[in-house]
Enzyme design. Structure first.
Site, PDB file in Angstrom:
ATOM      1  N   ASP A   6    -110.458  53.296   3.119  1.00 35.49           N
ATOM      2  CA  ASP A   6    -111.731  52.622   3.418  1.00 35.49           C
ATOM      3  C   ASP A   6    -112.334  53.365   4.605  1.00 35.49           C
ATOM      4  O   ASP A   6    -111.674  54.191   5.249  1.00 35.49           O
ATOM      5  CB  ASP A   6    -111.482  51.141   3.763  1.00 35.49           C
ATOM      6  CG  ASP A   6    -112.784  50.396   4.084  1.00 35.49           C
ATOM      7  OD1 ASP A   6    -113.808  50.672   3.420  1.00 35.49           O
ATOM      8  OD2 ASP A   6    -112.793  49.567   5.004  1.00 35.49           O
ATOM      9  N   SER A   7    -113.577  53.003   4.925  1.00 42.22           N
ATOM     10  CA  SER A   7    -114.210  53.612   6.098  1.00 42.22           C
ATOM     11  C   SER A   7    -113.581  53.081   7.387  1.00 42.22           C
ATOM     12  O   SER A   7    -113.742  53.681   8.440  1.00 42.22           O
ATOM     13  CB  SER A   7    -115.695  53.256   6.113  1.00 42.22           C
ATOM     14  OG  SER A   7    -115.826  51.855   6.229  1.00 42.22           O
ATOM     15  N   CYS A  69    -113.075  50.367  -0.857  1.00 41.47           N
ATOM     16  CA  CYS A  69    -114.379  50.445  -0.210  1.00 41.47           C
ATOM     17  C   CYS A  69    -115.435  50.389  -1.314  1.00 41.47           C
ATOM     18  O   CYS A  69    -115.467  51.260  -2.194  1.00 41.47           O
ATOM     19  CB  CYS A  69    -114.450  51.781   0.533  1.00 41.47           C
ATOM     20  SG  CYS A  69    -116.049  52.125   1.270  1.00 41.47           S
ATOM     21  N   GLU A 148    -115.770  45.023  12.539  1.00 35.86           N
ATOM     22  CA  GLU A 148    -115.030  46.078  13.266  1.00 35.86           C
ATOM     23  C   GLU A 148    -114.894  45.708  14.746  1.00 35.86           C
ATOM     24  O   GLU A 148    -113.918  46.049  15.394  1.00 35.86           O
ATOM     25  CB  GLU A 148    -115.724  47.441  13.114  1.00 35.86           C
ATOM     26  CG  GLU A 148    -115.737  47.995  11.688  1.00 35.86           C
ATOM     27  CD  GLU A 148    -114.433  48.693  11.263  1.00 35.86           C
ATOM     28  OE1 GLU A 148    -113.697  49.194  12.129  1.00 35.86           O
ATOM     29  OE2 GLU A 148    -114.155  48.708  10.044  1.00 35.86           O
ATOM     30  N   CYS A 180    -118.207  44.092  -0.386  1.00 39.77           N
ATOM     31  CA  CYS A 180    -117.776  44.968   0.710  1.00 39.77           C
ATOM     32  C   CYS A 180    -116.424  44.424   1.145  1.00 39.77           C
ATOM     33  O   CYS A 180    -116.269  43.205   1.326  1.00 39.77           O
ATOM     34  CB  CYS A 180    -118.770  44.907   1.871  1.00 39.77           C
ATOM     35  SG  CYS A 180    -118.190  45.789   3.342  1.00 39.77           S
ATOM     36  N   HIS A 182    -114.971  44.526   3.848  1.00 43.11           N
ATOM     37  CA  HIS A 182    -114.929  43.907   5.182  1.00 43.11           C
ATOM     38  C   HIS A 182    -115.238  42.403   5.113  1.00 43.11           C
ATOM     39  O   HIS A 182    -114.834  41.646   5.983  1.00 43.11           O
ATOM     40  CB  HIS A 182    -115.976  44.544   6.109  1.00 43.11           C
ATOM     41  CG  HIS A 182    -115.594  45.875   6.682  1.00 43.11           C
ATOM     42  ND1 HIS A 182    -115.478  47.009   5.927  1.00 43.11           N
ATOM     43  CD2 HIS A 182    -115.305  46.235   7.966  1.00 43.11           C
ATOM     44  CE1 HIS A 182    -115.154  48.031   6.721  1.00 43.11           C
ATOM     45  NE2 HIS A 182    -115.048  47.578   7.958  1.00 43.11           N
TER      46      HIS A 182
HETATM   47  N1  DGL Z   1    -115.548  48.330   3.555  1.00 43.63           N
HETATM   48  C1  DGL Z   1    -116.628  49.040   3.043  1.00 43.63           C
HETATM   49  C2  DGL Z   1    -117.165  48.590   1.755  1.00 43.63           C
HETATM   50  O1  DGL Z   1    -116.440  47.945   1.031  1.00 43.63           O
HETATM   51  C3  DGL Z   1    -117.348  50.031   3.845  1.00 43.63           C
HETATM   52  C4  DGL Z   1    -118.274  49.509   4.832  1.00 43.63           C
HETATM   53  C5  DGL Z   1    -118.974  50.596   5.603  1.00 43.63           C
HETATM   54  O2  DGL Z   1    -118.310  51.516   6.077  1.00 43.63           O
HETATM   55  O3  DGL Z   1    -120.187  50.532   5.741  1.00 43.63           O
HETATM   56  O4  DGL Z   1    -118.290  48.849   1.421  1.00 43.63           O
END
Ligand code: DGL
Length: 260
Positions: A6-7, A69, A148, A180, A182
């Site tokens: 993931d990012s 991600c 984050e 997402c 997150h």
């Molecule tokens: N967790 C991510 C997603 O599912 C990436 C969020 C990001 O880096 O902007 O999109």
């Protein structure tokens, strides 16, 4: 080993879902914390990052890749499948399938990063499988930095979530896809603000189910996975906040290895 990327920290929601369902499989995680967020980058840049992330995990011995991600899944999946010859899982299709299966009225809301929402991937997939569905999508670019930062319980976060969800609330959606990885970390706040009657689809859970089903149907791939129950975490920038949020999510302290 199962390779997951993931990012940043969001993919840990997928790690948790996978380890709950497939205990014992070794896991290697890469969080691209130096380059997060991906969601406001161009598709070209996201594709390049996703290819590098995958290559890193394969070089470390991963035999199966989970793109934890949505942003990378929405623009880079085909590139990854084309370049690397291992099973690759993206987070979007399993969430779409589950939303169609479980939604009664097929009034579906999607929230995600700007890149994911701009790609239109959720609408396209939902409409191709259920043409009569109504889909509304809202980009929520502030949510990834808030997660984050560990601002999970702050009133400011709840206010921002409420504002983002308002256009979906007025459409009276019955299902909300957290597009997402997150966002499951903010699930309680999101559920409160969208209303308890709305069914929330968490893409981290649906992809974990999909990987589990795949491994049951493909024991030859499962045999390639080492099973000492280890998990290794690599990040491109070491931050104290990552450790803290990881502890909340995984319920344990993890050690982070810095990758340059
Ligand atoms: N967790 C991510 C997603 O599912 C990436 C969020 C990001 O880096 O902007 O999109």
């Amino acid at each position: 080993m199962i390779g997951i990327f993931d990012s940043g920290i969001g993919g840990l929601t997928v790690v948790r879902a996978l380890t709950d369902r497939l205990p014992g499989r070794d896991i290697i995680y890469f969080g691209d914390t130096a380059r997060t967020p991906y969601g406001n980058k161009s598709p070209e840049t996201i594709i390049r990052y996703a290819l590098e992330d995958t290559e890193f995990l394969l070089n470390k011995g991963a035999k199966l890749i989970v793109m934890a991600c949505n942003t990378a899944s929405s623009v880079a999946t085909e590139h990854i499948i084309e370049k690397f010859h291992v099973p690759v899982f993206e987070v979007i299709t399993p969430a779409v399938l589950l939303s169609i299966e479980t939604s009664g009225k097929h009034r579906i809301g999607v929230i995600g990063t700007r890149a994911t929402i701009n790609s239109g991937v959720y609408e396209k997939k939902i409409m191709s499988m259920k043409p009569e569905a109504k889909v509304w999508s809202v980009p929520c670019p502030l949510l990834v930095p808030l997660v984050e930062e560990g601002w999970l319980e702050k009133p400011e976060t709840a206010m921002i979530v409420k504002k983002y969800l308002l256009p979906l609330k007025v459409r009276q959606i019955d299902t909300l896809i957290l597009g997402c990885t997150h966002y499951p970390i903010l699930k309680k706040t999101i559920q409160r603000k969208i209303g308890m009657q709305v069914n929330i689809i968490d893409s981290s859970l649906s992809v974990a189910e999909k990987v589990k089903t795949f491994l049951t149907q493909h024991p030859e791939t499962d045999e390639l996975l080492s099973k000492a129950g280890t998990s290794e975490f690599f990040v491109s920038d070491v931050t104290g906040q990552f450790r803290k949020t990881a502890k909340i999510l995984l319920g344990k302290n993890i050690s982070l290895t810095h990758v340059k």
